[in-house]
Design a protein around this motif. Sequence first.
Motif, PDB file in Angstrom:
ATOM      1  N   UNK A 169       1.015  -1.186  -0.335  1.00 29.26           N
ATOM      2  CA  UNK A 169       0.001  -0.382  -0.384  1.00 29.26           C
ATOM      3  C   UNK A 169       1.337   1.071  -0.214  1.00 29.26           C
ATOM      4  N   UNK A 170       2.071   1.003   0.438  1.00 22.00           N
ATOM      5  CA  UNK A 170       2.729   2.417   0.853  1.00 22.00           C
ATOM      6  C   UNK A 170       3.689   2.645  -0.201  1.00 22.00           C
ATOM      7  N   UNK A 171       3.445   1.632  -1.428  1.00 17.84           N
ATOM      8  CA  UNK A 171       4.339   1.146  -2.328  1.00 17.84           C
ATOM      9  C   UNK A 171       3.234   2.144  -3.279  1.00 17.84           C
ATOM     10  N   UNK A 172       1.898   2.753  -3.369  1.00 16.93           N
ATOM     11  CA  UNK A 172       1.591   2.697  -4.072  1.00 16.93           C
ATOM     12  C   UNK A 172       0.174   1.341  -4.789  1.00 16.93           C
ATOM     13  N   UNK A 173       0.436   0.508  -4.290  1.00 20.99           N
ATOM     14  CA  UNK A 173      -0.981  -0.615  -4.569  1.00 20.99           C
ATOM     15  C   UNK A 173      -2.058   0.188  -4.255  1.00 20.99           C
ATOM     16  N   UNK A 174      -3.143  -0.234  -4.807  1.00 14.85           N
ATOM     17  CA  UNK A 174      -4.499   0.310  -4.946  1.00 14.85           C
ATOM     18  C   UNK A 174      -4.745  -2.000  -4.588  1.00 14.85           C
ATOM     19  N   UNK A 175      -5.981  -1.311  -3.765  1.00  8.64           N
ATOM     20  CA  UNK A 175      -6.577  -2.775  -2.993  1.00  8.64           C
ATOM     21  C   UNK A 175      -6.447  -3.721  -4.010  1.00  8.64           C
ATOM     22  N   UNK A 176      -7.336  -3.358  -5.261  1.00  7.95           N
ATOM     23  CA  UNK A 176      -7.339  -4.518  -6.141  1.00  7.95           C
ATOM     24  C   UNK A 176      -5.631  -5.368  -6.292  1.00  7.95           C
ATOM     25  N   UNK A 177      -4.847  -4.811  -7.052  1.00  4.93           N
ATOM     26  CA  UNK A 177      -3.406  -4.848  -7.426  1.00  4.93           C
ATOM     27  C   UNK A 177      -2.959  -5.753  -5.118  1.00  4.93           C
ATOM     28  N   UNK A 178      -3.646  -4.873  -4.508  1.00  2.00           N
ATOM     29  CA  UNK A 178      -2.660  -5.663  -3.018  1.00  2.00           C
ATOM     30  C   UNK A 178      -3.860  -7.180  -2.931  1.00  2.00           C
ATOM     31  N   UNK A 179      -4.728  -6.854  -3.609  1.00  2.25           N
ATOM     32  CA  UNK A 179      -5.001  -8.531  -3.520  1.00  2.25           C
ATOM     33  C   UNK A 179      -4.682 -10.043  -4.369  1.00  2.25           C
ATOM     34  N   UNK A 180      -4.105  -9.074  -5.908  1.00  4.56           N
ATOM     35  CA  UNK A 180      -4.249  -9.825  -6.694  1.00  4.56           C
ATOM     36  C   UNK A 180      -2.125 -10.238  -6.706  1.00  4.56           C
ATOM     37  N   UNK A 181      -1.303  -9.630  -5.981  1.00 10.22           N
ATOM     38  CA  UNK A 181      -0.469  -9.768  -5.981  1.00 10.22           C
ATOM     39  C   UNK A 181       0.332  -9.881  -5.003  1.00 10.22           C
ATOM     40  N   UNK A 182      -0.005  -9.599  -3.856  1.00 16.80           N
ATOM     41  CA  UNK A 182       0.300  -9.568  -2.378  1.00 16.80           C
ATOM     42  C   UNK A 182      -0.181 -10.753  -1.648  1.00 16.80           C
ATOM     43  N   UNK A 183      -1.421 -10.607  -1.475  1.00 13.42           N
ATOM     44  CA  UNK A 183      -2.361 -11.851  -0.788  1.00 13.42           C
ATOM     45  C   UNK A 183      -2.921 -12.777  -1.357  1.00 13.42           C
ATOM     46  N   UNK A 184      -3.664 -13.379  -2.530  1.00 15.07           N
ATOM     47  CA  UNK A 184      -3.803 -14.095  -3.954  1.00 15.07           C
ATOM     48  C   UNK A 184      -2.668 -15.099  -3.392  1.00 15.07           C
ATOM     49  N   UNK A 185      -1.002 -14.342  -3.790  1.00 14.02           N
ATOM     50  CA  UNK A 185       0.373 -15.729  -3.892  1.00 14.02           C
ATOM     51  C   UNK A 185       0.613 -16.536  -2.753  1.00 14.02           C
ATOM     52  N   UNK A 186       0.179 -15.146  -1.962  1.00 14.07           N
ATOM     53  CA  UNK A 186       0.427 -15.387  -0.764  1.00 14.07           C
ATOM     54  C   UNK A 186      -0.124 -16.583   0.328  1.00 14.07           C
ATOM     55  N   UNK A 187      -1.631 -16.412  -0.146  1.00 12.49           N
ATOM     56  CA  UNK A 187      -2.246 -17.653   0.494  1.00 12.49           C
ATOM     57  C   UNK A 187      -2.786 -18.389  -0.397  1.00 12.49           C
TER      58      UNK A 187
END
Length: 271
Positions: A169-187
């Motif tokens: 989020x600090x790097x500028x990722x919006x909610x959809x990007x955070x879900x797609x590129x961070x949350x989803x791959x790790x989960x």
Amino acid sequence: MPPGLRGVAARLLFALLVAVGLAFLTLPVLALLLRVPISALGSYITRPIVRDALLLSLLTTLVSLGLMLLFGTPTAYLLARRRFPGKRLVETLVEIPLVLPPAVAGVALLLAFGRRGLFGPLIEGAGFDIAFSTAAVVLAQTFVAAPFYVKAARSAFQAVPRDLVDAASTDGAHAGERFRYVLLPLAMPGIVGGAVMAWARSLGEFGATILFAGNFEGRTQTMPLAIYTTLESDLDAAIVISGILVVASFGLLITFRLLSGRQLDVVGLGE
């Protein structure tokens, strides 16, 4: 009795209890597998009742799994990462099928979606008839198995460290990007593991299916129902189908354990 002998006796009693427990859980499965007629396996699998049940189970469980992924993933994410009024109530509602007896689940589905059920006139007015159809099999499997997927996916989303999401989020990722590129791959390992367990549960569903969908060969007769049908008339066919389910369940369970372990490693919680 001397302390040393007491310690030995306690260890022997402990080992005996564990051995009896393991034997009770494994010997019935072993007895079943030993009775599978390996030499005639091919001929049994090609029999219409076995073949149709296998194909129907594969089709309906894959459709059920798709529905669980489609509707269960957003639900799991919401319960894992958001706070809102009534959250405990939603969690309870999601988990109700886990504690319902299968027969009760079947009656509930019939009273909700049957011809004379709560939504029956609406469904019939739209030109559909769900009860005692293949669609009823899918609904029954989804109803009883979805909580397994939602619970596993929710745990997978919860296991993702919040700092990683905050950093994105600090790097500028919006909610959809955070879900797609961070949350989803790790989960993802935990999500896939939950999907495997939910698929295994839907594959073995019996009680809700027979009450809501009936037991019609080629239309609603899944593998567990085929076992019920052939148990008295063709014991070897019932054993073959049971053996296939045992092997499939064992493979799915091993897959789930491997993926669950990978989920812990991904988020840094493994040993």
